[in-house]
Write a protein that holds these residues in place. Structure first.
Motif, PDB file in Angstrom:
ATOM      1  N   LEU A 160       1.971  -8.755 -10.741  1.00  0.00           N
ATOM      2  CA  LEU A 160       1.577  -8.237  -9.416  1.00  0.00           C
ATOM      3  C   LEU A 160      -0.029  -8.546  -8.997  1.00  0.00           C
ATOM      4  O   LEU A 160      -0.387  -8.892  -7.750  1.00  0.00           O
ATOM      5  N   THR A 161      -0.773  -8.492 -10.027  1.00  0.00           N
ATOM      6  CA  THR A 161      -2.287  -8.755  -9.878  1.00  0.00           C
ATOM      7  C   THR A 161      -2.266 -10.363  -9.484  1.00  0.00           C
ATOM      8  O   THR A 161      -3.461 -10.826  -9.004  1.00  0.00           O
ATOM      9  N   LYS A 162      -1.258 -11.258  -9.711  1.00  0.00           N
ATOM     10  CA  LYS A 162      -1.276 -12.474  -9.525  1.00  0.00           C
ATOM     11  C   LYS A 162      -0.918 -13.081  -8.016  1.00  0.00           C
ATOM     12  O   LYS A 162      -1.270 -13.816  -7.633  1.00  0.00           O
ATOM     13  N   GLN A 163      -0.059 -11.873  -7.609  1.00  0.00           N
ATOM     14  CA  GLN A 163       0.525 -12.286  -6.378  1.00  0.00           C
ATOM     15  C   GLN A 163      -0.367 -12.055  -5.001  1.00  0.00           C
ATOM     16  O   GLN A 163      -0.116 -12.548  -4.222  1.00  0.00           O
ATOM     17  N   GLY A 164      -1.227 -11.097  -5.141  1.00  0.00           N
ATOM     18  CA  GLY A 164      -1.996 -10.742  -4.190  1.00  0.00           C
ATOM     19  C   GLY A 164      -3.257 -10.050  -4.678  1.00  0.00           C
ATOM     20  O   GLY A 164      -3.548  -9.541  -5.709  1.00  0.00           O
ATOM     21  N   PRO A 165      -4.189  -9.534  -3.880  1.00  0.00           N
ATOM     22  CA  PRO A 165      -5.506  -8.889  -4.070  1.00  0.00           C
ATOM     23  C   PRO A 165      -5.068  -7.364  -4.452  1.00  0.00           C
ATOM     24  O   PRO A 165      -4.020  -6.862  -4.098  1.00  0.00           O
ATOM     25  N   PRO A 166      -6.097  -6.896  -5.089  1.00  0.00           N
ATOM     26  CA  PRO A 166      -5.748  -5.473  -5.247  1.00  0.00           C
ATOM     27  C   PRO A 166      -5.360  -4.623  -4.304  1.00  0.00           C
ATOM     28  O   PRO A 166      -4.251  -3.636  -4.513  1.00  0.00           O
ATOM     29  N   GLN A 167      -5.988  -4.754  -3.258  1.00  0.00           N
ATOM     30  CA  GLN A 167      -5.604  -3.864  -2.087  1.00  0.00           C
ATOM     31  C   GLN A 167      -4.066  -4.215  -1.472  1.00  0.00           C
ATOM     32  O   GLN A 167      -3.471  -3.137  -0.799  1.00  0.00           O
ATOM     33  N   SER A 168      -3.377  -5.016  -1.861  1.00  0.00           N
ATOM     34  CA  SER A 168      -1.965  -5.169  -1.706  1.00  0.00           C
ATOM     35  C   SER A 168      -1.159  -4.389  -2.706  1.00  0.00           C
ATOM     36  O   SER A 168       0.196  -4.419  -2.384  1.00  0.00           O
ATOM     37  N   LEU A 169      -1.537  -3.944  -3.742  1.00  0.00           N
ATOM     38  CA  LEU A 169      -0.898  -3.048  -4.442  1.00  0.00           C
ATOM     39  C   LEU A 169      -0.786  -1.666  -3.782  1.00  0.00           C
ATOM     40  O   LEU A 169      -1.486  -0.621  -3.987  1.00  0.00           O
ATOM     41  N   LEU A 170       0.254  -1.614  -2.698  1.00  0.00           N
ATOM     42  CA  LEU A 170       0.160  -0.529  -1.749  1.00  0.00           C
ATOM     43  C   LEU A 170       0.966   0.785  -2.295  1.00  0.00           C
ATOM     44  O   LEU A 170       0.453   2.022  -2.103  1.00  0.00           O
ATOM     45  N   ILE A 171       1.775   0.592  -3.066  1.00  0.00           N
ATOM     46  CA  ILE A 171       2.515   1.878  -3.596  1.00  0.00           C
ATOM     47  C   ILE A 171       2.473   2.159  -5.095  1.00  0.00           C
ATOM     48  O   ILE A 171       2.560   1.221  -5.809  1.00  0.00           O
ATOM     49  N   LYS A 172       2.100   3.371  -5.140  1.00  0.00           N
ATOM     50  CA  LYS A 172       1.889   3.961  -6.639  1.00  0.00           C
ATOM     51  C   LYS A 172       3.135   4.456  -7.337  1.00  0.00           C
ATOM     52  O   LYS A 172       4.000   5.142  -6.767  1.00  0.00           O
ATOM     53  N   ARG A 173       3.243   4.109  -8.614  1.00  0.00           N
ATOM     54  CA  ARG A 173       4.561   4.421  -9.202  1.00  0.00           C
ATOM     55  C   ARG A 173       4.809   5.886  -9.337  1.00  0.00           C
ATOM     56  O   ARG A 173       5.894   6.229  -9.324  1.00  0.00           O
ATOM     57  N   HIS A 174       3.616   7.023  -9.186  1.00  0.00           N
ATOM     58  CA  HIS A 174       3.858   8.210  -9.338  1.00  0.00           C
ATOM     59  C   HIS A 174       4.594   8.899  -8.334  1.00  0.00           C
ATOM     60  O   HIS A 174       4.953   9.913  -8.091  1.00  0.00           O
ATOM     61  N   THR A 175       4.410   7.952  -6.807  1.00  0.00           N
ATOM     62  CA  THR A 175       5.351   8.585  -5.925  1.00  0.00           C
ATOM     63  C   THR A 175       6.475   7.970  -5.788  1.00  0.00           C
ATOM     64  O   THR A 175       7.259   8.292  -4.800  1.00  0.00           O
ATOM     65  N   VAL A 176       7.030   7.100  -6.625  1.00  0.00           N
ATOM     66  CA  VAL A 176       8.275   6.643  -6.408  1.00  0.00           C
ATOM     67  C   VAL A 176       9.452   7.111  -7.317  1.00  0.00           C
ATOM     68  O   VAL A 176       9.194   7.261  -8.746  1.00  0.00           O
ATOM     69  N   THR A 177      10.675   7.248  -7.076  1.00  0.00           N
ATOM     70  CA  THR A 177      11.901   7.752  -7.644  1.00  0.00           C
ATOM     71  C   THR A 177      12.624   6.496  -8.162  1.00  0.00           C
ATOM     72  O   THR A 177      12.999   6.786  -9.312  1.00  0.00           O
ATOM     73  N   GLY A 178      12.618   5.628  -7.479  1.00  0.00           N
ATOM     74  CA  GLY A 178      13.834   4.550  -7.689  1.00  0.00           C
ATOM     75  C   GLY A 178      13.235   3.222  -7.058  1.00  0.00           C
ATOM     76  O   GLY A 178      12.638   3.209  -5.979  1.00  0.00           O
ATOM     77  N   VAL A 179      13.713   2.166  -7.912  1.00  0.00           N
ATOM     78  CA  VAL A 179      13.068   0.674  -7.307  1.00  0.00           C
ATOM     79  C   VAL A 179      14.575  -0.021  -7.319  1.00  0.00           C
ATOM     80  O   VAL A 179      15.259   0.035  -8.276  1.00  0.00           O
ATOM     81  N   ILE A 180      14.779  -0.859  -6.277  1.00  0.00           N
ATOM     82  CA  ILE A 180      15.898  -1.525  -5.861  1.00  0.00           C
ATOM     83  C   ILE A 180      15.616  -3.032  -5.665  1.00  0.00           C
ATOM     84  O   ILE A 180      14.943  -3.495  -4.881  1.00  0.00           O
ATOM     85  N   GLU A 181      16.018  -3.821  -6.407  1.00  0.00           N
ATOM     86  CA  GLU A 181      15.888  -5.445  -6.305  1.00  0.00           C
ATOM     87  C   GLU A 181      16.823  -5.586  -5.194  1.00  0.00           C
ATOM     88  O   GLU A 181      17.878  -5.672  -5.508  1.00  0.00           O
ATOM     89  N   ALA A 182      16.261  -6.407  -4.151  1.00  0.00           N
ATOM     90  CA  ALA A 182      17.155  -6.441  -3.032  1.00  0.00           C
ATOM     91  C   ALA A 182      16.547  -7.783  -2.204  1.00  0.00           C
ATOM     92  O   ALA A 182      16.021  -7.878  -1.245  1.00  0.00           O
ATOM     93  N   PRO A 183      16.885  -9.077  -2.825  1.00  0.00           N
ATOM     94  CA  PRO A 183      16.582 -10.141  -1.967  1.00  0.00           C
ATOM     95  C   PRO A 183      17.007 -10.242  -1.025  1.00  0.00           C
ATOM     96  O   PRO A 183      18.361  -9.892  -0.402  1.00  0.00           O
ATOM     97  N   ASN A 184      16.282 -10.586   0.364  1.00  0.00           N
ATOM     98  CA  ASN A 184      16.704 -10.658   1.561  1.00  0.00           C
ATOM     99  C   ASN A 184      16.905  -9.313   2.249  1.00  0.00           C
ATOM    100  O   ASN A 184      17.550  -8.991   3.211  1.00  0.00           O
ATOM    101  N   GLY A 185      16.477  -8.209   1.468  1.00  0.00           N
ATOM    102  CA  GLY A 185      16.716  -6.871   1.753  1.00  0.00           C
ATOM    103  C   GLY A 185      16.155  -6.192   2.817  1.00  0.00           C
ATOM    104  O   GLY A 185      16.568  -5.350   3.520  1.00  0.00           O
ATOM    105  N   ALA A 186      15.215  -6.987   3.715  1.00  0.00           N
ATOM    106  CA  ALA A 186      14.889  -6.401   5.134  1.00  0.00           C
ATOM    107  C   ALA A 186      15.488  -7.265   6.102  1.00  0.00           C
ATOM    108  O   ALA A 186      15.367  -6.802   7.506  1.00  0.00           O
ATOM    109  N   HIS A 187      16.358  -8.148   6.004  1.00  0.00           N
ATOM    110  CA  HIS A 187      17.146  -8.974   6.955  1.00  0.00           C
ATOM    111  C   HIS A 187      17.924  -7.961   7.924  1.00  0.00           C
ATOM    112  O   HIS A 187      18.636  -7.293   7.286  1.00  0.00           O
TER     113      HIS A 187
END
Length: 268
Positions: A205-232
């Motif tokens: 994640l730290t290689k993908q973008g600057p620190p401010q791009s780390l928007l969502i913190k894990r303590h607020t998240v219940t589940g993570v879903i890998e969904a390529p093209n998931g916003a289409h």
């Protein structure tokens, strides 16, 4: 390490009738459409939806799943007014609480900070107060004595958001031009489900973008879903833009006809 990965169906199985559901993104941009599609395939209904609305709202409204909507707007961006939402409003099939964008923002901030309300100038002198007679004002306790709108907290039972990258622990990263309110949706919710284009190692994640791009913190998240093209067919910059052809088809096709293809995966 806590692995929070799950499928879209597993996330939706945790939702229930009558919930207040926040949906991230903005108009027809970075909407969690893979999760919305899974929700439409379920029987969950009677929802209060809180959203900067786009096709998420239009689809759920057309399917009769929304009892009440809290939103500053519902648009497809390149199509100014979401047509299926408009039809639902014209037929009176859902109740609407329409807020100024700043009021919407501060309602989420209040919920994220577990406050009952936050004061804001937005809305004063406008018809927002007329169409929302339940809104109250507060007076500053300091010398200025200024009057503000007391925007009630937009507390959420659950939130659905989509980001570019996430790790298995729930840290979420956006790589596009705008974070929207996705972090606040997660913070304002009792449970939050984050879909992403790709799950990566935390160090990546730290290689993908600057620190401010780390928007969502894990303590607020219940589940993570890998969904390529998931916003289409909405956009998910820089991974892909909005699919205008599919959006036009959605906007001009009766919902039942479009849904028959969309929900069984024949429409991407």
């Amino acid at each position: 390490m806590s692995d929070k990965t799950m499928t879209a169906e597993e996330a939706v199985a945790r939702l229930a009738d009558g919930m207040t559901l926040g949906i991230g993104g903005w108009g027809s941009r970075r909407k969690p459409m893979a999760l919305v599609r899974a929700l439409l395939r379920s029987r969950v209904t009677d929802l209060t939806v809180v959203s900067c609305g786009g096709p998420d709202v239009g689809m759920l409204a057309a399917a009769g799943r929304v009892r009440r909507l809290v939103a500053p707007f519902v648009t497809l961006d390149s199509i100014p007014l979401e047509p299926h939402y408009r039809a639902a409003r014209e037929h009176g099939t859902l109740d609407l609480t329409e807020l100024d964008e700043a009021m919407f923002l501060w309602g989420l901030r209040a919920a994220a900070n577990r406050l009952p309300f936050l004061p804001v100038r937005a809305g004063l002198g406008s018809d927002v107060m007329r169409v929302n007679p339940g809104l109250r004002t507060v007076t500053s306790p300091y010398e200025d004595g200024e009057t503000f709108v007391a925007v009630p907290a937009l507390r959420l039972d659950a939130a659905l958001v989509h980001v570019n990258r996430a790790d298995r622990r729930g840290n979420g990263q956006y790589l596009g031009p705008d974070p929207y309110f996705d972090d606040l949706f997660c913070e304002a919710a009792d449970s939050a489900y984050v879909s992403c284009e790709r799950i990566v190692d935390t160090a990546e994640l730290t290689k993908q973008g600057p620190p401010q791009s780390l928007l969502i913190k894990r303590h607020t998240v219940t589940g993570v879903i890998e969904a390529p093209n998931g916003a289409h067919f909405t956009s998910c910059a820089p991974d892909y833009g909005r699919d205008e052809a599919v959006q036009r088809e959605y906007a001009t096709t009766p919902w039942a006809q479009f849904a028959e293809r969309y929900l069984d995966g024949r429409t991407p």
